[in-house]
Write an enzyme that holds these catalytic residues in place. Structure first.
Site, PDB file in Angstrom:
ATOM      1  N   ASP A 285      85.887  18.432  74.573  1.00  0.00           N
ATOM      2  CA  ASP A 285      84.430  18.398  74.530  1.00  0.00           C
ATOM      3  C   ASP A 285      83.957  17.615  75.759  1.00  0.00           C
ATOM      4  O   ASP A 285      84.749  16.993  76.486  1.00  0.00           O
ATOM      5  CB  ASP A 285      83.929  17.790  73.208  1.00  0.00           C
ATOM      6  CG  ASP A 285      82.480  18.206  72.906  1.00  0.00           C
ATOM      7  OD1 ASP A 285      81.782  18.684  73.818  1.00  0.00           O
ATOM      8  OD2 ASP A 285      82.051  18.051  71.744  1.00  0.00           O
TER       9      ASP A 285
HETATM   10  C1  NOJ Z   1      78.923  18.614  73.357  1.00  0.00           C
HETATM   11  C2  NOJ Z   1      78.954  19.167  71.963  1.00  0.00           C
HETATM   12  O1  NOJ Z   1      79.652  18.284  71.108  1.00  0.00           O
HETATM   13  C3  NOJ Z   1      79.568  20.542  71.873  1.00  0.00           C
HETATM   14  O2  NOJ Z   1      79.373  21.038  70.572  1.00  0.00           O
HETATM   15  C4  NOJ Z   1      78.971  21.456  72.889  1.00  0.00           C
HETATM   16  O3  NOJ Z   1      79.512  22.744  72.757  1.00  0.00           O
HETATM   17  C5  NOJ Z   1      79.238  20.887  74.265  1.00  0.00           C
HETATM   18  N1  NOJ Z   1      78.610  19.575  74.379  1.00  0.00           N
HETATM   19  C6  NOJ Z   1      78.731  21.781  75.384  1.00  0.00           C
HETATM   20  O4  NOJ Z   1      77.356  21.804  75.403  1.00  0.00           O
END
Ligand code: NOJ
Length: 765
Positions: free
Chosen positions: A287
């Protein structure tokens, strides 16, 4: 799937894509061909080019286009996210093809969570439909629109089980139940990926967040998760596993730690479970910035350490940081990370690019330049009919005293509340490339439905919140909440004046979309006090009060439940939300939604979830006893249980009939009920089957959802619903972590929600 064919005819597709010449030639999309192709390509790559493939970046202030151009030229980037138009995507793919040595295509990803251009209800709302066809519709259209914008991958579905409404991200998932979430996640993956993510209008999914992110302590985002192996395997992992079995090509790694180990550093999760046990062959992606965060977690001493831990734990691609690019070369040189480890990660990246069809045609989701839409946000690119249909199915009728609803299309209606005319809020958080200006608010939907047949009066009545700190929080990254500068009393007086002129008051209240989002945890799950004061004032008019809720999590609504004559849960219902809500308010659609999460009475009761274990001292509300498990200052149990939702008609259920009293291990039995629509309107409902293991080696949940069926019955019509049950529905992880079904007696509970069920019993031999 009639509509899927219909979709192909949609006006959105302007020109059929023409296969562009690929520098790699054309290869069959088989695993054997892929493995040979990728092995050959890997052989040609320098270490730097390999490491470049592991980098996923977001275009933005940190990475302006000029810098990215240079990186692309040097083969330092593998994929891009947050770029969402065909011309922008094409420009970057052109750079790869024109400037880089090996011309390895980029893939393009985005958070397509509940729609791309057309926005559907938030995922929690979609889950309320209990309708897998609706999930399929959302998945197909989202994939279609995303692919039509040039995207290859989406960061969805989110299948994190969650039992804590304080967590803002409950809005992004399918709720508290493992079975419902698994069914919906699987349907979403199949709908988005289709037969192959390489097809022109399919995208690859990336199921998230692996693992157990929904169980963050206290519902505080990014917090710690600690749970038993039994609970992890029984309740939290099946959602991911089912999505992967359905073929999801990607997995996004969670930000939290699990039993002390950050998921980004958890080789047990990412290698032993994911790869070795489950046989996952796709790609794992960290992430946002999670590799860096290993230092903050306190498991990495410095950047090199963080990178070493992440790559050796099985994180293939790094999202949005420069760490892999910066530190992997040195780590390989020093021998701390082997080149074989890098090759392994790169192989996964190249494999998914191959599966996306990018080596056959790097422009496969772009088509020729001349085919780009003239107007990215053109009305003709939206799928409003489907959005309205899904939104109607997501609405949950929580209360309807003396048939207050449906409303008549006559007289005067006061529409009141800060959310009544908010286009931005209707879209919900994570509304991808959706344009707020294209959404229909509740006020607009009511006006459309009445078209001059009744008088519609409007007053905002209150701000979403009067708390300046929260207003600033909500407006931090976008001007999301417009703050009315009138005093609260002036606003309430205005609303009262309007209400007094009307026959009925429709109060649209709840949360602003930014209150139910990533990093939007709440310690208080009530409607903000500015709006509660408005409701109190409206109540004094004595007019029938219909509360239309907009919110992204279960709220504590004890007082509102007593004030409202009718209450409709609408979540954030997307581009066509206002029309869908009006359809239900005026009876053009009979509501059928069912809650995918329990609604607690107060924050102090959390966690409240329906499939809890029995205790040694269960509370019995018919025979209350002090020394039983309950709070003495609140009623026990949720205000609205899991699976609950009313209709404008009445459904009655027969007793449960079982085809046999015993279930042999290799056999099955049928449980049936007869459902009658004994009311006056046609309508749909969801028949829910729960099982309970009476005695086992571990304490088992009081009930667990194992099947459901959405049925439509005309007024007066009767239908028998039959559920087959076999040994697989009875299995659980025992104390030794064996997946077993133990012989003994089981209850079969069938109902239209989890709290009111009919019971039968059988014995597993
Ligand atoms: C952080 C989030 O936790 C995740 O769900 C998301 O897909 C990514 N950022 C990309 O935006």
């Amino acid at each position: 799937m009639k509509w899927m064919c219909g979709l192909g005819l949609a006006a959105t597709l302007i020109v059929q894509p023409v296969m562009a010449e690929s520098p790699f030639g054309t290869h069959p999309l088989t695993q054997q061909a892929r493995d040979a192709f990728v092995a050959q390509l890997l052989d040609k790559m320098t270490l730097d080019e390999k490491i470049g493939q592991l980098r996923l970046i977001s275009v933005g202030p940190d990475n302006p286009k000029t810098v990215i151009r240079e990186m692309i030229k040097k083969g330092q980037v593998g994929a891009i996210f947050n770029t969402v138009t065909r011309p922008d995507i094409r420009a970057m793919q052109d750079q790869v093809m024109q400037l880089s040595r090996l011309k390895i295509p980029l893939f393009f990803a985005y958070d397509v969570i509940h729609g791309q251009r057309t926005i559907f209800p938030i995922t929690l709302g979609l889950a309320s439909s209990w309708d897998l066809d609706a999930v399929n519709t959302v998945g197909r259209i989202s994939a279609y629109e995303a692919a039509d914008d040039g995207l290859n991958m989406t960061w969805a579905p989110m299948v994190d089980i969650t039992r804590d409404p304080r967590w803002g991200r409950v809005s992004e998932g399918f709720g508290e139940d493992t079975y419902l979430t698994s069914q919906m996640g699987r349907t979403m993956v199949r709908a988005m990926q289709g037969k192959s993510p390489a097809d022109r209008f399919n995208v690859m999914t990336s199921v998230k967040h692996f693992a157990a992110y929904g169980a963050v302590e206290g519902g505080r985002d990014y917090n710690t998760v600690d749970m038993s192996q039994q609970r992890l395997f029984q309740d939290y992992l099946p959602g991911y596993k089912t999505a992967l079995d359905a073929g999801s090509g990607g997995v996004m790694v969670a930000l939290n730690s699990l039993n002390g180990v950050p998921a980004t550093a958890d080789s047990w999760l990412l290698k032993d479970i994911l790869r070795d046990k489950w046989g996952f062959k796709g790609i794992t992606i960290s992430d946002h910035g999670a590799i860096k965060e290993l230092m903050k977690h306190g498991v990495a001493s410095d950047p090199q350490d963080a990178v070493r831990i992440a790559i050796t734990s099985g994180v293939n691609m790094s999202m949005s940081d420069e760490y892999y690019s910066k530190y992997l070369p040195g780590l390989v040189k020093s021998g701390a990370v082997s080149e074989a480890e890098i090759d392994d990660a790169v192989r996964h990246v190249l494999n998914v690019k191959y599966d996306m069809g990018l080596f056959n045609d790097p422009y496969s989701h772009l088509g020729p330049a001349g085919s780009d839409p003239r107007d990215t946000n053109a009305e003709s690119r939206l799928h409003r009919v489907e959005a309205r249909d899904v939104a109607r199915k997501s609405l949950v009728l929580l209360k309807n005293r003396l048939e207050t609803l449906p409303l008549k299309k006559s007289g005067a209606i006061a529409v009141v509340g800060p959310l009544a005319d908010s286009q931005r809020d209707m879209m919900g958080s994570w509304s991808a490339a959706g344009v707020s200006g294209q959404s229909v608010t509740v006020l607009q939907g009511i006006r459309n439905a009445l078209a001059g047949k009744a008088v519609v009066l409007f007053s905002k009545g209150a701000n979403v919140t009067d708390n300046k700190g929260i207003q600033d929080f909500l407006n931090q990254y976008e001007a999301a909440v417009s703050v009315d500068r009138r005093s609260p009393q002036v606003m309430i007086d205005d609303a009262l004046a309007v209400a007094k002129k009307a026959d009925v008051v429709v109060a649209v209240v709840g949360e602003s979309q930014g209150m139910a989002h990533e990093a939007s945890s709440r310690s208080d799950i009530t409607i903000p006090s500015s709006q509660l004061k408005l409701l109190d004032a409206l109540k004094t008019t004595g007019k029938p009060l219909v509360i239309v809720l907009m919110n992204g999590r279960p709220l504590a609504l004890v007082k509102e439940d007593s004030q409202a004559d009718a209450m409709l849960e609408t979540w954030f219902s997307g581009t066509e939300g206002g029309n869908a809500i009006a359809d239900v308010l005026f009876g053009d659609y009979n509501p059928s939604g069912k809650l995918p999460m329990s609604f607690p009475r107060s924050v102090g009761q959390i966690p409240v979830y329906y499939n809890h274990l029995q205790t040694g001292r269960p509370y019995d509300f018919e025979h209350p006893n002090k020394y039983t498990s309950h709070y003495y200052d609140a009623a026990n149990g949720p205000l609205y249980p899991f699976g609950y939702g009313l209709s404008y008609t009445r459904f009655t259920l027969s007793e449960v009939r079982l085809s046999a009293k015993t279930l042999p291990r290799n056999g099955s039995l049928n449980a049936s009920v007869t459902v009658t629509n004994s009311g006056k309107r046609d309508g749909a409902t969801v028949v829910q089957l729960y099982l309970h293991d009476q005695t086992a080696s571990l304490s088992r949940p009081v009930e667990e959802l194992k099947s459901f069926k959405r049925i439509f019955l005309k007024a007066g019509e009767t239908q028998t619903v039959t559920f087959p049950i076999d040994v697989n529905a009875l299995k659980f992880w025992n104390a030794r972590m064996q997946y077993v079904a133990e012989p003994g007696r089981f209850d079969v509970l069938i109902g239209l929600d989890s709290a009111r069920t009919r019971k039968g019993t059988f014995t597993l031999l």
